[in-house]
Motif scaffolding. Structure first.
Motif, short mmCIF file in Angstrom:
data_model
loop_
_atom_site.label_atom_id
_atom_site.label_comp_id
_atom_site.label_asym_id
_atom_site.label_seq_id
_atom_site.Cartn_x
_atom_site.Cartn_y
_atom_site.Cartn_z
N LEU A 1 59.80 41.85 33.15
CA LEU A 1 61.05 42.04 32.42
C LEU A 1 61.82 43.19 33.02
O LEU A 1 61.38 44.34 32.99
N SER A 2 62.97 42.87 33.58
CA SER A 2 63.83 43.89 34.19
C SER A 2 64.96 44.25 33.23
O SER A 2 65.67 43.37 32.74
N VAL A 3 65.12 45.55 32.96
CA VAL A 3 66.16 46.02 32.06
C VAL A 3 67.01 47.04 32.82
O VAL A 3 66.55 48.12 33.15
N GLY A 4 68.25 46.66 33.10
CA GLY A 4 69.14 47.52 33.88
C GLY A 4 70.25 48.11 33.02
O GLY A 4 71.11 47.39 32.51
N PHE A 5 70.23 49.43 32.86
CA PHE A 5 71.24 50.11 32.06
C PHE A 5 72.45 50.47 32.92
O PHE A 5 72.31 50.91 34.06
N HIS A 6 73.64 50.33 32.34
CA HIS A 6 74.88 50.61 33.08
C HIS A 6 75.20 52.10 33.16
O HIS A 6 75.87 52.53 34.10
N LYS A 7 74.79 52.84 32.18
CA LYS A 7 75.12 54.27 32.14
C LYS A 7 73.93 55.08 32.64
O LYS A 7 72.80 54.61 32.61
N PRO A 8 74.19 56.31 33.16
CA PRO A 8 75.41 57.10 33.05
C PRO A 8 76.49 56.86 34.12
O PRO A 8 77.18 57.81 34.52
N SER B 1 71.16 61.26 27.62
CA SER B 1 70.39 61.31 26.38
C SER B 1 70.56 60.03 25.57
O SER B 1 69.61 59.57 24.92
N TYR B 2 71.75 59.46 25.61
CA TYR B 2 71.96 58.17 24.94
C TYR B 2 71.07 57.09 25.55
O TYR B 2 70.39 56.35 24.83
N ILE B 3 71.04 57.01 26.87
CA ILE B 3 70.21 56.01 27.54
C ILE B 3 68.72 56.28 27.26
O ILE B 3 67.93 55.35 27.07
N ASP B 4 68.35 57.55 27.21
CA ASP B 4 66.98 57.90 26.89
C ASP B 4 66.59 57.33 25.52
O ASP B 4 65.47 56.83 25.34
N GLY B 5 67.50 57.38 24.59
CA GLY B 5 67.23 56.83 23.27
C GLY B 5 67.01 55.33 23.30
O GLY B 5 66.13 54.79 22.61
#
Length: 497
Positions: free
Chosen positions: A201-208, A286-290
């Motif tokens: 399962l790959s999860v790619g976040f756009h931020k920061p 910190s948002y992405i960490d959450g």
């Protein structure tokens, strides 16, 4: 259904203790994340990231990991195929490696071919038809997921703190991605627990990534008085012009453009705006960490954490005003150095830290070895017709001995235009130095001309870790330059473990 599988595994372990099920893989990717985390900088950072810190405490933390190109598309293509930019022939955001360099197998594709259920969410490949034919469909067993209302949060300014009311009414894209990841884990858990089918399962976040958009509550985590300016807001002494990148990505936002910022060498943006941007960047991390924390908590709740490899990294670094630079697309340490860690259940649980040089092409062979799949062979000089091989090295041996003799150099590059001509900046990072040559590059033959040089850089990290003084013309370094230039020209094959 997953509850029954979990109960059976817990109450009747002998039923599930036959053949050890293959390890699952949770592949976490964060866009534009520099190693501004306590696992990498200790108390020298103010970034608050408790969930990533908790993951680091049970992972192999690779503190000296370097991307092969500090641009999203080329970096992601390189790490996902395990090949370097001069093999993938991807130097920009609109080239597809399968039509340019070769029909190269990707990490999720390899796991798919070895019986895994593969699912991709958010930003993994550079999105769009030109760069990845819309997320490289051959790599996945499941339909790819993008947040349906991502454009709702587009903004013309460089950052935005979202009110709670706005956030509740329209969840941010990365929150939607985390929600979907949790949903996919629940869908995959039964087959994973009973050994029917492991997952990737790959999860790619756009931020920061810019613009920095985050729930406004995170601003309270970073009082403005705590935000410091970079202490080197100027170009390195004797830096060649070729090394500079005019940070058009940031200038394009209205609040920056209104400041009449040029992006020229030894110019910068006002101190107040620098503080503002750095604060917003930290809040976004910190948002992405959450969001990462929510996914890891669900992994634990579902009983998957004891058999799931967790890979975490940023796709490249990011400049926040150091040298007066912003964003990426340079060969400076701030742009090519990125965080990387790997949790392998039962092997890294106590936490391991290594300072050895790692390259992002090493991720592919390392994950394959960690999962117990057939190891990848080293690519030949011309691998254009080799679907599956690697130009990296598995770093799994560092789990047993993080201080062992390892690579002598990490290689990165970036393509630029100099006086209307194509050029490439090739750089090697060793334990003590960063050495770069800016040379002519033929885009028709994809070859460099080492004899046509536009500039040379040498930074001594023993006394100048922030790369503030170019010592390429200092005669005291003549011997070092000969050695480093030879290493650079010989290439990565001569610097392997």
């Amino acid at each position: 259904m997953w509850i029954w599988a979990l109960l059976i595994a817990t109450i009747f372990p002998s039923i599930t203790q036959g053949a050890e099920p293959q390890k699952n893989v949770l592949f976490l990717v964060v866009d534009d994340l520099r190693p501004e985390l306590s696992a990498f900088k200790g108390d020298q950072t103010i970034v608050i990231s408790p969930n990533i810190d908790q993951l680091a405490a049970k992972s192999l933390v690779l503190k000296s990991a370097y991307v092969q190109q500090s641009i999203c598309g080329p970096s992601r293509t390189s790490l996902l195929t395990g090949r370097r930019p001069d093999t993938t022939l991807v130097y920009d955001l609109n080239t597809y490696w399968r039509t340019a360099g070769g029909d190269f197998t990707t990490i999720p594709q390899y796991f798919k071919e070895n019986g895994y259920r593969t699912a991709g969410l958010g930003k993994l490949f550079h999105p769009g038809y030109e760069a990845s034919r819309n997320d490289d469909p051959i790599s996945w067993t499941d339909a790819y997921y993008h947040p349906p209302d991502k454009k709702f949060w587009a903004t013309d300014e460089s950052w935005k703190a979202v009110t709670e009311a706005e956030y509740q009414a329209n969840p941010l894209p990365d929150t939607q991605i985390a929600d979907e990841a949790i949903s996919r884990l629940n869908d995959m858990v039964s087959d994973a627990l009973d050994g029917t089918q492991p997952f990737f399962l790959s999860v790619g976040f756009h931020k920061p990534h810019l613009p920095f958009v985050f729930p406004e509550e995170y601003l309270d985590w970073y009082p403005e008085s705590d935000i410091k300016l970079p202490d080197n807001p100027y170009a390195p002494v004797d830096m060649p012009d070729a090394a500079w990148s005019v940070y058009g990505e940031l200038i394009a936002y209205t609040d920056i453009n209104n400041l009449l910022v040029t992006g020229d060498i030894n110019t910068t943006i006002p101190d107040s705006k620098t503080i503002e941007l750095r604060r917003a960047y930290y809040a976004t991390i910190s948002y992405i960490d959450g969001e990462i924390g929510r996914i890891l908590e669900e992994l634990e709740y579902l009983g998957l954490s004891n058999n799931t490899i967790v890979s975490f990294f940023g796709d490249h670094g990011f400049s926040l005003g150091e040298h007066g630079e912003w964003c990426k697309k340079t060969n400076f340490e701030d742009a090519v150095h990125a965080p990387m860690m790997l949790h392998v259940p039962g092997e890294t649980d106590g936490g391991i830290v290594s300072e050895k040089l790692i390259e992002f092409v090493d991720i592919f062979p390392s994950l394959v070895d960690a999962a117990g799949l057939p190891s990848l062979e080293l690519c030949p000089e011309d691998s254009s017709n080799n679907a599956t091989c690697t130009e990296g090295s598995s770093f799994l041996p560092l789990i047993d001995d993080p201080d062992r003799t390892w690579k002598s150099g990490a290689f990165s590059q970036v393509q630029v235009r100099i006086n209307g001509k194509n050029a490439m900046g090739y750089t090697i990072r060793t334990e003590d130095f960063r050495y770069t040559e800016w040379v002519r590059f033929n885009t028709k033959t994809n070859t460099m001309n080492w004899k046509q040089v536009y500039g040379v850089e040498l930074y001594d990290h023993r006394i100048d870790p922030k790369e503030n003084v170019n010592r390429a013309t200092d005669s005291n370094y003549d011997t070092d330059i000969v050695t480093l230039s030879t290493m650079l020209h010989q290439g990565w094959r001569y610097s392997q473990p």
